[in-house]
Scaffold this motif. Structure first.
Motif, PDB file in Angstrom:
ATOM      1  N   HIS A 186       0.759  -1.346   0.212  1.00 40.10           N
ATOM      2  CA  HIS A 186      -0.027  -0.051   0.043  1.00 40.10           C
ATOM      3  C   HIS A 186       0.900   1.156   0.008  1.00 40.10           C
ATOM      4  O   HIS A 186       0.563   2.204  -0.904  1.00 40.10           O
ATOM      5  CB  HIS A 186      -0.937  -0.014   1.395  1.00 40.10           C
ATOM      6  CG  HIS A 186      -2.198  -0.697   1.132  1.00 40.10           C
ATOM      7  ND1 HIS A 186      -2.411  -2.093   0.961  1.00 40.10           N
ATOM      8  CD2 HIS A 186      -3.749  -0.299   0.729  1.00 40.10           C
ATOM      9  CE1 HIS A 186      -3.665  -2.505   0.879  1.00 40.10           C
ATOM     10  NE2 HIS A 186      -4.332  -1.216   0.698  1.00 40.10           N
ATOM     11  N   MET A 187       1.866   1.107   0.841  1.00 38.24           N
ATOM     12  CA  MET A 187       2.562   2.581   0.860  1.00 38.24           C
ATOM     13  C   MET A 187       3.501   2.773  -0.123  1.00 38.24           C
ATOM     14  O   MET A 187       3.624   3.867  -0.574  1.00 38.24           O
ATOM     15  CB  MET A 187       3.706   2.392   2.201  1.00 38.24           C
ATOM     16  CG  MET A 187       3.091   2.508   3.449  1.00 38.24           C
ATOM     17  SD  MET A 187       4.118   2.637   4.937  1.00 38.24           S
ATOM     18  CE  MET A 187       4.760   0.817   4.900  1.00 38.24           C
ATOM     19  N   ILE A 188       3.820   1.858  -1.110  1.00 33.44           N
ATOM     20  CA  ILE A 188       4.788   1.763  -2.035  1.00 33.44           C
ATOM     21  C   ILE A 188       3.958   2.258  -3.519  1.00 33.44           C
ATOM     22  O   ILE A 188       4.446   3.212  -4.162  1.00 33.44           O
ATOM     23  CB  ILE A 188       5.572   0.687  -2.377  1.00 33.44           C
ATOM     24  CG1 ILE A 188       6.721   0.268  -1.313  1.00 33.44           C
ATOM     25  CG2 ILE A 188       6.410   0.607  -3.781  1.00 33.44           C
ATOM     26  CD1 ILE A 188       7.546  -0.855  -1.189  1.00 33.44           C
ATOM     27  N   GLU A 240      -1.528   2.478  -8.225  1.00 30.29           N
ATOM     28  CA  GLU A 240      -2.311   1.970  -8.896  1.00 30.29           C
ATOM     29  C   GLU A 240      -3.814   2.394  -8.976  1.00 30.29           C
ATOM     30  O   GLU A 240      -4.676   1.709  -9.540  1.00 30.29           O
ATOM     31  CB  GLU A 240      -2.681   0.378  -7.981  1.00 30.29           C
ATOM     32  CG  GLU A 240      -1.361  -0.419  -7.871  1.00 30.29           C
ATOM     33  CD  GLU A 240      -1.070  -1.647  -6.949  1.00 30.29           C
ATOM     34  OE1 GLU A 240      -2.311  -1.668  -6.459  1.00 30.29           O
ATOM     35  OE2 GLU A 240      -0.181  -2.351  -7.132  1.00 30.29           O
ATOM     36  N   PHE A 241      -4.297   3.389  -7.939  1.00 28.22           N
ATOM     37  CA  PHE A 241      -5.668   3.748  -8.100  1.00 28.22           C
ATOM     38  C   PHE A 241      -5.448   5.359  -8.247  1.00 28.22           C
ATOM     39  O   PHE A 241      -4.971   6.209  -7.503  1.00 28.22           O
ATOM     40  CB  PHE A 241      -5.918   3.430  -6.429  1.00 28.22           C
ATOM     41  CG  PHE A 241      -7.193   4.415  -6.215  1.00 28.22           C
ATOM     42  CD1 PHE A 241      -8.443   4.259  -7.145  1.00 28.22           C
ATOM     43  CD2 PHE A 241      -7.579   4.925  -4.946  1.00 28.22           C
ATOM     44  CE1 PHE A 241      -9.550   5.059  -6.631  1.00 28.22           C
ATOM     45  CE2 PHE A 241      -8.747   5.505  -4.625  1.00 28.22           C
ATOM     46  CZ  PHE A 241      -9.846   5.817  -5.636  1.00 28.22           C
ATOM     47  N   LEU A 254      -4.668  11.473  -1.445  1.00 23.74           N
ATOM     48  CA  LEU A 254      -4.695   9.878  -1.917  1.00 23.74           C
ATOM     49  C   LEU A 254      -3.403   9.213  -1.411  1.00 23.74           C
ATOM     50  O   LEU A 254      -3.440   8.060  -0.950  1.00 23.74           O
ATOM     51  CB  LEU A 254      -4.938   9.932  -3.363  1.00 23.74           C
ATOM     52  CG  LEU A 254      -5.051   8.379  -3.870  1.00 23.74           C
ATOM     53  CD1 LEU A 254      -6.274   7.674  -3.466  1.00 23.74           C
ATOM     54  CD2 LEU A 254      -5.156   8.484  -5.251  1.00 23.74           C
ATOM     55  N   GLU A 255      -2.157  10.065  -1.697  1.00 25.52           N
ATOM     56  CA  GLU A 255      -1.016   9.394  -1.614  1.00 25.52           C
ATOM     57  C   GLU A 255      -0.628   9.298  -0.122  1.00 25.52           C
ATOM     58  O   GLU A 255      -0.180   8.146   0.192  1.00 25.52           O
ATOM     59  CB  GLU A 255       0.089  10.222  -2.074  1.00 25.52           C
ATOM     60  CG  GLU A 255       1.565   9.809  -1.979  1.00 25.52           C
ATOM     61  CD  GLU A 255       2.668  10.576  -2.727  1.00 25.52           C
ATOM     62  OE1 GLU A 255       3.743  10.320  -2.349  1.00 25.52           O
ATOM     63  OE2 GLU A 255       2.231  11.493  -3.326  1.00 25.52           O
ATOM     64  N   SER A 259      -2.686   4.305   5.834  1.00 24.60           N
ATOM     65  CA  SER A 259      -3.125   2.890   5.840  1.00 24.60           C
ATOM     66  C   SER A 259      -2.107   1.816   5.670  1.00 24.60           C
ATOM     67  O   SER A 259      -2.326   0.939   6.565  1.00 24.60           O
ATOM     68  CB  SER A 259      -4.175   2.728   4.587  1.00 24.60           C
ATOM     69  OG  SER A 259      -3.766   2.742   3.426  1.00 24.60           O
ATOM     70  N   GLY A 260      -1.331   1.896   4.982  1.00 25.04           N
ATOM     71  CA  GLY A 260      -0.307   0.913   4.706  1.00 25.04           C
ATOM     72  C   GLY A 260       0.746   0.672   5.929  1.00 25.04           C
ATOM     73  O   GLY A 260       0.946  -0.199   6.547  1.00 25.04           O
ATOM     74  N   ALA A 261       1.073   1.980   6.846  1.00 22.80           N
ATOM     75  CA  ALA A 261       1.854   2.011   7.790  1.00 22.80           C
ATOM     76  C   ALA A 261       0.877   1.332   8.999  1.00 22.80           C
ATOM     77  O   ALA A 261       1.450   0.460  10.136  1.00 22.80           O
ATOM     78  CB  ALA A 261       2.215   3.516   8.253  1.00 22.80           C
ATOM     79  N   VAL A 262      -0.481   1.377   8.936  1.00 22.35           N
ATOM     80  CA  VAL A 262      -1.193   0.808   9.930  1.00 22.35           C
ATOM     81  C   VAL A 262      -1.089  -0.508   9.858  1.00 22.35           C
ATOM     82  O   VAL A 262      -1.084  -1.481  10.811  1.00 22.35           O
ATOM     83  CB  VAL A 262      -2.493   1.385  10.040  1.00 22.35           C
ATOM     84  CG1 VAL A 262      -3.437   0.740  10.980  1.00 22.35           C
ATOM     85  CG2 VAL A 262      -2.713   2.795  10.397  1.00 22.35           C
ATOM     86  N   PHE A 263      -1.172  -1.047   8.645  1.00 24.50           N
ATOM     87  CA  PHE A 263      -1.252  -2.690   8.305  1.00 24.50           C
ATOM     88  C   PHE A 263       0.059  -3.137   8.820  1.00 24.50           C
ATOM     89  O   PHE A 263       0.109  -4.082   9.416  1.00 24.50           O
ATOM     90  CB  PHE A 263      -1.210  -2.981   6.731  1.00 24.50           C
ATOM     91  CG  PHE A 263      -2.556  -3.087   6.228  1.00 24.50           C
ATOM     92  CD1 PHE A 263      -3.360  -4.255   6.895  1.00 24.50           C
ATOM     93  CD2 PHE A 263      -3.296  -2.364   5.435  1.00 24.50           C
ATOM     94  CE1 PHE A 263      -4.619  -4.688   6.179  1.00 24.50           C
ATOM     95  CE2 PHE A 263      -4.523  -2.392   4.772  1.00 24.50           C
ATOM     96  CZ  PHE A 263      -5.228  -3.620   5.447  1.00 24.50           C
ATOM     97  N   VAL A 264       1.293  -2.396   8.541  1.00 28.45           N
ATOM     98  CA  VAL A 264       2.532  -2.779   8.885  1.00 28.45           C
ATOM     99  C   VAL A 264       2.420  -2.748  10.411  1.00 28.45           C
ATOM    100  O   VAL A 264       3.104  -3.654  11.121  1.00 28.45           O
ATOM    101  CB  VAL A 264       3.605  -1.832   8.439  1.00 28.45           C
ATOM    102  CG1 VAL A 264       4.850  -2.287   9.189  1.00 28.45           C
ATOM    103  CG2 VAL A 264       3.833  -1.697   7.074  1.00 28.45           C
TER     104      VAL A 264
END
Length: 209
Positions: free
Chosen positions: A90-92, A97-98, A186-187, A193-198
């Motif tokens: 998500h972070m990268i 992609e969106f 968006l970025e 959100s990617g950091a939260v997943f990590v």
């Protein structure tokens, strides 16, 4: 089953399910990135994962997890790695992609099967639901009624609440899409959100039996 026990279980289930977690964050991401249909697929995958975990717990694997440090650690590591993988991705490349467009062309650019599998894996690689089923269920089972029937009633209750919760989060985030027409916003959304997943993945390594 006993109504008093069921209502107590219902309250605890609602509080457990509606608290933010990986499944909820995934539902929000799918709503932002695609549409509510994608949230339906990921939510169905999630509740299927929960159902299988409840069966696993029912047939005694939950006891193995509670008694075997090695098995518990293996499950934790698998879940942690998967969440960290989602976060880094998500972070990268999430925002690349969106690209949210007024024409909603992005909605057609996803594979329902992949969305379903991702939702399933988020649930199936998480040891917390198994511990929930093995630790919480016995507290609310009544010896005056068939245990298997009570188990499935409580499992399907958990699944329904989970599905409704995920769809609700998805619906709320869908109405917040306007904020994400800005590329910079968006970025940042995908980085956060990617950091939260990590962090969830790392946090999973500290789950204790």
């Amino acid at each position: 089953m006993d109504l008093h026990n069921y209502l107590g279980y219902l309250i605890i289930s609602i509080l457990t399910i509606t608290s933010p977690g990986a499944a909820i964050l995934l539902a929000i991401n799918n709503s932002m990135k695609y549409d509510l249909r994608a949230v339906v697929f990921s939510s169905l995958g999630n509740i299927l994962g929960l159902f299988l975990l409840s069966l696993v717990a029912m047939f005694g694997v939950g006891v193995l997890i509670k008694t075997s440090d090695m098995f518990f650690w293996i499950l934790k590591i698998i879940g942690a790695i998967y969440l960290i993988y989602l976060g880094v991705k998500h972070m990268i490349s999430g925002h690349k992609e969106f690209h949210l467009s007024q024409t909603n062309e992005h909605i057609r650019n996803y594979n329902p099967k992949k969305v379903f599998i991702k939702g399933f894996l988020v649930a199936a690689t998480n040891p917390k639901p198994i511990l929930f089923f093995t630790a919480i269920f016995p507290l609310f089972l009544s010896t005056n009624h068939p245990v298997v029937l009570q188990f499935f009633i409580m499992t399907f209750t958990f699944m329904v609440i989970s599905f409704v919760s995920l769809m609700t989060y998805g619906l709320i985030s869908k109405h917040a899409k306007a904020w994400f027409f800005d590329e910079k916003s968006l970025e940042w959304f995908y980085k956060i959100s990617g950091a939260v997943f990590v962090l969830m993945g790392i946090g999973m390594l500290f789950i204790k039996k």
